[in-house]
Every structure is written in C-alpha cells, then in structure tokens.
Design an enzyme around this catalytic site. Sequence first.
Site, short mmCIF file in Angstrom:
data_model
loop_
_atom_site.label_atom_id
_atom_site.label_comp_id
_atom_site.label_asym_id
_atom_site.label_seq_id
_atom_site.Cartn_x
_atom_site.Cartn_y
_atom_site.Cartn_z
N ASP A 49 11.87 3.29 7.22
CA ASP A 49 11.61 3.94 5.76
C ASP A 49 11.14 3.14 4.79
O ASP A 49 10.53 3.83 3.76
CB ASP A 49 13.03 4.33 5.40
CG ASP A 49 14.09 3.18 5.23
OD1 ASP A 49 13.78 2.40 6.09
OD2 ASP A 49 15.10 3.19 4.33
N TYR A 68 6.50 -6.36 4.20
CA TYR A 68 7.38 -5.99 5.44
C TYR A 68 6.79 -4.47 5.50
O TYR A 68 6.31 -4.03 6.60
CB TYR A 68 9.00 -5.85 5.21
CG TYR A 68 9.69 -5.14 6.44
CD1 TYR A 68 9.59 -5.67 7.74
CD2 TYR A 68 10.40 -4.19 6.15
CE1 TYR A 68 10.10 -5.02 8.82
CE2 TYR A 68 10.99 -3.18 7.12
CZ TYR A 68 10.89 -3.62 8.36
OH TYR A 68 11.65 -3.13 9.43
#
Length: 276
Positions: free
Chosen positions: A95, A118
């Site tokens: 997500d 990330y």
Amino acid sequence: MRALVFGKGGQLATHLQKKLAPDYDYLGIENLDLTKSSDLSKYLSSHNYELIINASAYTAVDKAEEEKDKAFQVNAEAVGIMAMHCKHLIHISTDYVFDGNKGGAYTENDRPNPLNIYGASKLAGEKLALENNANSIVIRTSWLYSEYGNNFVKTMLRLGQEKDSLAIVSDQIAAPTYAGDLAQIICKIASEPQNYKSGIYHYCSDGKASWYDFAKEIFRLRNIPMELRPILTKDYPTPAQRPLYSLLDNSKIKHDMDIKIPNWQESLKKCLERMS
Ligand SMILES: NC(=O)c1ccc[n+]([C@@H]2O[C@H](COP(=O)([O-])OP(=O)(O)OC[C@H]3O[C@@H](n4cnc5c(N)ncnc54)[C@H](OP(=O)(O)O)[C@@H]3O)[C@@H](O)[C@H]2O)c1
C-alpha cells in the site's frame, strides 16, 4: 510444476512453506543474496522454474531512506530478473506505493505516488514484474503480521510485558493483514496460475484501523492492561514519511478470484490464538 519461493524465513514465505505443495524450492538470503543480480540471473538460467513466488523484499522502511541502492536492487532489479526467468510470477507489493491523499480506499486503477524510498522501490518492482512477464500477478497488501518474523503484533506483546502505558499513532489508517490469510490466496493462485488474469490485485483484511486501534485490539484480546494514548504522526517523526490513509479496496480480487476475506479483528484473533 517446478516452482520456487523467494523470501525463506520471512513472515509470508514461512506461511507459504506450511501451505504449498511439498516439492517447491525455497531460497533465503543465506542461499542467494538478491543484491547480487548476476548470481540471481545465473541461478535462474540454470533452473527452469515454471512458477516463482516472490515473498522476499527489503522491508526496512526507515532504513531504506539511507540504503536506496540496496532497496532498489532487492525490490526492483531482482524482481525484473525473476520475471524474465519463469512462465508465471506471483509478486507481492505494498500500500506504500500510494501517497494516502485520496481520502478513500485505493483501487488498482488509482495512480501510485510513493512518499518514501521503500514505496518507490516496490513500485519500480511492480512495473518490472509486469513489463518482463506477460503472466505476472502482483498482489499489493498492507500492514502484514504473523506469528512468524518481526511485526507490530509481536512488538506490542513485548511492550505489554515491559510497560504500563504507550503512545501509538492514531492518524495512519489501513488494514492490518494476517500473512496466513494472504498465503492462502497465493496458494490458490499457485495451484492454477494459468487460470488467473495477469495484473495488479489488492488484498488486505476487510475493515480498517489505525495503529492505535490495532494496538488496542491486541491488548484487549490478550487481556493485557495497558494505558494507550493516541498520538499524531507529526508528533512521532520517522526517517521515512508514511501515507496517512492507504486502505486498499479489495473488490477486484474478491470478484475475480471468488474469495471471501475475513475482517482484521477476526484474523488477529486467529493469529493470537496460534501464538499462544
Ligand atoms: N511487512 C509488512 O507490513 C508489509 C506490508 C505491505 C507489503 N509487504 C510486502 O509483503 C511481502 C512479504 O513481506 P514480509 O513481511 O513477509 O517480509 P519479511 O518478513 O521482511 O521477509 C522478507 C524476506 O526477504 C529477505 N530478504 C531481504 N533482503 C534480501 C536479499 N538481499 N536477498 C535475499 N533475501 C532478502 C529477508 O531476509 P532477512 O530477514 O535476512 O533480511 C526476509 O526473509 C514483501 O514483498 C513486502 O514488501 C509487507
């Protein structure tokens, strides 16, 4: 079918190892370091895998801010190589490819805009998975936890032994997802990958929670007395910025793969029962 799982020893791969057919191969960092792309290419060229499930990842969200190259090597470059060397790739994403500004649950058609390294490296990995293999299935999930590995549930249980009060962030919202549930759906796809359409799918538990709600439920289910204080993200600075509302919409995977998804409280209870 010749099949390989990357990420041995991680939360998700450990669940997969318990559920998948016994003839799958498993590789962890001790067998093959994914930052070494030539080793990876050489290994995969000499093993002809029909299916690869990639449950490995550089998951240290804050550390990635200072280890950008490593995060991209593991989360993007290695995924591209995996995709080139198999008929079917099942790859897991996050997500955190979203910025959290939509104000509602994200569908697969929403435009990603990662806030941290990330997330950017995972987004690059998704693209390479899909570009390099016409059969790739990418599953985005959120806030994974399990009885295996390191995660928020285990941290809360440890802090429950050490402290009487805790301040927990209450303005980041998503769905905590039990790795055992995600492993179940991956097994379903892995058993007949040719039956599922390539592309991106969102999978997380039903419902939504903040980290504060999640912590509160962990302590409630375990009867641990804990004074919890909600705090805001801005009062808990971290090296990596995180999306405030990164809830994933599960509709596509429910429909296309004909599955029911448990709500997060139900799955948390199941995980805690397995831990005791
Ligand atoms: N955890 C979450 O909250 C979360 C949320 C959304 C999406 N996801 C995604 O879900 C997937 C599974 O996550 P997880 O929680 O199961 O991750 P995890 O427990 O951190 O496991 C990841 C595995 O990848 C391995 N790995 C890291 N760097 C490597 C390298 N250079 N070479 C080979 N292996 C390496 C790790 O080994 P070491 O342990 O030795 O580093 C570990 O075994 C990942 O794609 C992740 O991005 C996770």
